[in-house]
Design a protein around this motif. Structure first.
Motif, mmCIF file in Angstrom:
data_model
loop_
_atom_site.group_PDB
_atom_site.id
_atom_site.type_symbol
_atom_site.label_atom_id
_atom_site.label_comp_id
_atom_site.label_asym_id
_atom_site.label_seq_id
_atom_site.Cartn_x
_atom_site.Cartn_y
_atom_site.Cartn_z
ATOM 1 N N PRO A 62 0.805 -1.228 0.000
ATOM 2 C CA PRO A 62 0.000 0.000 0.000
ATOM 3 C C PRO A 62 0.836 1.276 0.000
ATOM 4 O O PRO A 62 0.470 2.256 -0.672
ATOM 5 C CB PRO A 62 -0.831 -0.128 1.282
ATOM 6 N N ALA A 63 1.944 1.263 0.726
ATOM 7 C CA ALA A 63 2.772 2.475 0.780
ATOM 8 C C ALA A 63 3.375 2.774 -0.593
ATOM 9 O O ALA A 63 3.361 3.929 -1.057
ATOM 10 C CB ALA A 63 3.874 2.305 1.820
ATOM 11 N N LEU A 64 3.918 1.768 -1.248
ATOM 12 C CA LEU A 64 4.481 1.969 -2.593
ATOM 13 C C LEU A 64 3.394 2.400 -3.565
ATOM 14 O O LEU A 64 3.623 3.295 -4.407
ATOM 15 C CB LEU A 64 5.139 0.680 -3.075
ATOM 16 N N LEU A 65 2.236 1.805 -3.439
ATOM 17 C CA LEU A 65 1.130 2.171 -4.326
ATOM 18 C C LEU A 65 0.766 3.633 -4.140
ATOM 19 O O LEU A 65 0.584 4.385 -5.113
ATOM 20 C CB LEU A 65 -0.070 1.273 -4.042
ATOM 21 N N GLY A 66 0.665 4.091 -2.873
ATOM 22 C CA GLY A 66 0.337 5.483 -2.609
ATOM 23 C C GLY A 66 1.376 6.433 -3.171
ATOM 24 O O GLY A 66 1.050 7.458 -3.789
ATOM 25 N N ARG A 67 2.682 6.118 -2.963
ATOM 26 C CA ARG A 67 3.749 6.983 -3.473
ATOM 27 C C ARG A 67 3.706 7.047 -5.002
ATOM 28 O O ARG A 67 3.875 8.130 -5.599
ATOM 29 C CB ARG A 67 5.117 6.469 -3.009
ATOM 30 N N THR A 68 3.498 5.915 -5.633
ATOM 31 C CA THR A 68 3.481 5.873 -7.094
ATOM 32 C C THR A 68 2.358 6.747 -7.644
ATOM 33 O O THR A 68 2.550 7.513 -8.604
ATOM 34 C CB THR A 68 3.300 4.422 -7.579
ATOM 35 N N LEU A 69 1.183 6.656 -7.031
ATOM 36 C CA LEU A 69 0.054 7.450 -7.511
ATOM 37 C C LEU A 69 0.271 8.939 -7.273
ATOM 38 O O LEU A 69 -0.091 9.768 -8.116
ATOM 39 C CB LEU A 69 -1.239 6.975 -6.825
ATOM 40 N N ARG A 70 0.883 9.304 -6.146
ATOM 41 C CA ARG A 70 1.138 10.740 -5.881
ATOM 42 C C ARG A 70 2.120 11.312 -6.899
ATOM 43 O O ARG A 70 1.986 12.453 -7.331
ATOM 44 C CB ARG A 70 1.682 10.912 -4.463
ATOM 45 N N ALA A 81 -14.103 -4.344 5.752
ATOM 46 C CA ALA A 81 -13.096 -3.294 5.562
ATOM 47 C C ALA A 81 -12.473 -3.413 4.178
ATOM 48 O O ALA A 81 -12.195 -4.516 3.696
ATOM 49 C CB ALA A 81 -12.020 -3.412 6.638
ATOM 50 N N LEU A 82 -12.281 -2.293 3.528
ATOM 51 C CA LEU A 82 -11.636 -2.313 2.215
ATOM 52 C C LEU A 82 -10.184 -2.743 2.357
ATOM 53 O O LEU A 82 -9.510 -2.393 3.338
ATOM 54 C CB LEU A 82 -11.703 -0.918 1.571
ATOM 55 N N PRO A 83 -9.675 -3.498 1.395
ATOM 56 C CA PRO A 83 -8.252 -3.905 1.450
ATOM 57 C C PRO A 83 -7.338 -2.691 1.516
ATOM 58 O O PRO A 83 -7.664 -1.602 1.007
ATOM 59 C CB PRO A 83 -8.071 -4.675 0.139
ATOM 60 N N GLY A 84 -6.166 -2.892 2.139
ATOM 61 C CA GLY A 84 -5.247 -1.784 2.346
ATOM 62 C C GLY A 84 -4.818 -1.101 1.063
ATOM 63 O O GLY A 84 -4.679 0.139 1.026
ATOM 64 N N GLU A 85 -4.582 -1.866 0.003
ATOM 65 C CA GLU A 85 -4.163 -1.258 -1.260
ATOM 66 C C GLU A 85 -5.237 -0.333 -1.813
ATOM 67 O O GLU A 85 -4.944 0.772 -2.305
ATOM 68 C CB GLU A 85 -3.850 -2.344 -2.289
ATOM 69 N N LEU A 86 -6.488 -0.775 -1.750
ATOM 70 C CA LEU A 86 -7.573 0.041 -2.297
ATOM 71 C C LEU A 86 -7.750 1.311 -1.468
ATOM 72 O O LEU A 86 -7.961 2.403 -2.020
ATOM 73 C CB LEU A 86 -8.872 -0.769 -2.339
ATOM 74 N N THR A 87 -7.658 1.169 -0.157
ATOM 75 C CA THR A 87 -7.753 2.350 0.710
ATOM 76 C C THR A 87 -6.613 3.322 0.411
ATOM 77 O O THR A 87 -6.812 4.547 0.349
ATOM 78 C CB THR A 87 -7.708 1.925 2.182
ATOM 79 N N ALA A 88 -5.417 2.789 0.195
ATOM 80 C CA ALA A 88 -4.276 3.655 -0.127
ATOM 81 C C ALA A 88 -4.514 4.407 -1.428
ATOM 82 O O ALA A 88 -4.154 5.593 -1.553
ATOM 83 C CB ALA A 88 -3.001 2.813 -0.226
#
Length: 425
Positions: free
Chosen positions: A139-147, A171-178
């Protein structure tokens, strides 16, 4: 004029009679939009080498227009008996809610149990021990990539994410929430939280005529479970071509929780793996699908024809069997414990009453004559959910409709209604 005035039908019946002078009956279906199944003869173009124009078929359009102008339902099926020269006994039929897909002009599938769906649509996903997120899920890498890619993106509000989780019940999966905490727009059209939905079996409706013959399986090496739908398939986007992109929370034995799969609009069951995680899909794109794992053992569905008898394909795994046309001896059924769907070309069965050897049948398609044998001998399998009537050629629909209504009566289902009017041509 009304639907039940002979004058409404006379122009069309005259055209049909002229096109089929030797026919013992005339039959067809007319829809509200003018679509029809009629044995009409198209005229030759008035000018040699010219394509047919509207004016060449004006009589046909006008005749059908008389009916569509007074049609008070989606369609009407008719059968015209011709007992003597010029005399017509016209039967008008309306298919009730127990007739699937209309008449055309023969009823094909009869829904004997209201709301019943084929077995693959009742099948729930299995739970496989040890299934978890793919190593690539980050999730952290996904968030950074999208930003980095979308510096001006507007994130979803935390209240929207919370409301989606309340509505869905998990609960939504962590990647989707990110992803939502960065943007609602990624390389594909990510659905807003309030538009997230589940691709369970009910979201993929299918007729019994098709779904009754469908089979699904999940081999040991499968990443995706073979299902019509799953309460763990979360639709997060579409690809713009009618296919749904799904986050899979109920993977197969070789899959990962949170993998991304594609539900094709051209297929009734199953799904294709796109990526082992949402992170992989965003950072590296779709991954080439791995070869589909082989299915060990005999097939789940089979056709017996000129090269094989029913006994040569029968196995404990067999769920769906079609007995096709051939010129040999009729088939003798043998017990097949898991068989749930049997379709047989007229005359393919040596004795229709042998279906008693198939206790698990829920879908049975036979000719009207074979159904009549089962009805007359009280041998109709009690566990059927749907009955199909196989029609070869263009026989008189009246006896076939009578058989359909006998089957519907047996299950206390709404009948095909009939109205009779008479007239002269």
């Amino acid at each position: 004029m009304s639907m039940y005035d002979f004058a409404t039908w006379k122009p069309l019946l005259e055209l049909l009679r002229a096109a089929n002078p030797a026919a013992g009956h005339l039959a067809g279906t007319v829809g509200r939009d003018g679509a029809h199944s009629l044995a009409l003869r198209r005229p030759s173009p008035r000018t040699l080498g010219r394509a047919l124009q509207i004016e060449d078929m004006q009589a046909e359009y006008d005749a059908i227009g008389h009916i569509t102008a007074v049609l008070d339902s989606d369609s009407v099926t008719f059968v015209a008996e011709l007992p003597s020269p010029g005399r017509v006994v016209l039967h008008l039929f309306r298919a009730g809610p127990a007739v699937e897909g209309g008449m055309r002009p023969y009823p094909r599938s009869l829904l004997l149990v209201e709301g019943a769906v084929p077995e693959p649509w009742r099948r729930l996903p299995e739970t496989y021990q040890g299934a978890g997120p793919a190593p690539s899920a980050d999730p952290a890498l996904l968030g950074r990539t999208l930003r980095e890619r979308l510096p001006d993106a507007v994130p979803a509000a935390e209240s929207e994410i919370a409301e989606a989780e309340r509505r869905l019940g998990f609960a939504l999966p962590g990647e989707l929430t990110a992803a939502y905490r960065v943007t609602r727009s990624v390389p594909f059209q990510l659905a807003a939280p309030d538009r997230l939905r589940l691709a369970d079996a009910s979201s993929r409706p299918c007729s019994w005529e098709s779904g009754g013959r469908a089979v699904v399986s999940t081999p040991p090496g499968a990443a995706v479970q073979g299902l019509a739908g799953s309460p763990g398939w979360l639709v997060i986007a579409d690809n713009g071509g009618g296919d749904r992109i799904v986050l899979d929370l109920t993977p197969g034995p070789a899959g990962h929780v949170g993998q991304i799969i594609l539900l094709s609009h051209e297929e009734d069951v199953g799904a294709t793996l796109l990526a082992d995680s949402l992170t992989t899909l965003i950072t590296r794109g779709e991954q080439p699908p791995s070869p589909a794992p082989g299915v060990e053992g005999p097939p789940l569905a089979a056709t017996a024809g000129s090269a094989a008898g029913a006994e040569s394909v029968a196995s404990d795994r067999l769920e769906v069997l079609h007995l096709g046309f051939w010129d040999g001896e009729p088939f003798d059924l043998v017990p097949i414990p898991r068989l749930r769907a049997l379709t047989a070309y007229p005359g393919a069965l040596a004795d229709p009453r042998s279906v008693a050897a198939l206790p698990g049948l829920e879908f049975l398609e036979l000719s009207a004559a074979e159904w009549r044998i089962l009805l007359d001998t009280d041998a109709v399998p009690a566990g059927l959910l749907t009955a199909g009537i196989e029609v070869a050629g263009r026989p008189d629909p009246l006896p076939i409709i009578d058989v359909a209504n006998r089957l519907l009566t047996r299950w206390n289902r709404p009948l095909i209604t009939r109205r009779i009017i008479e007239g002269e041509l």
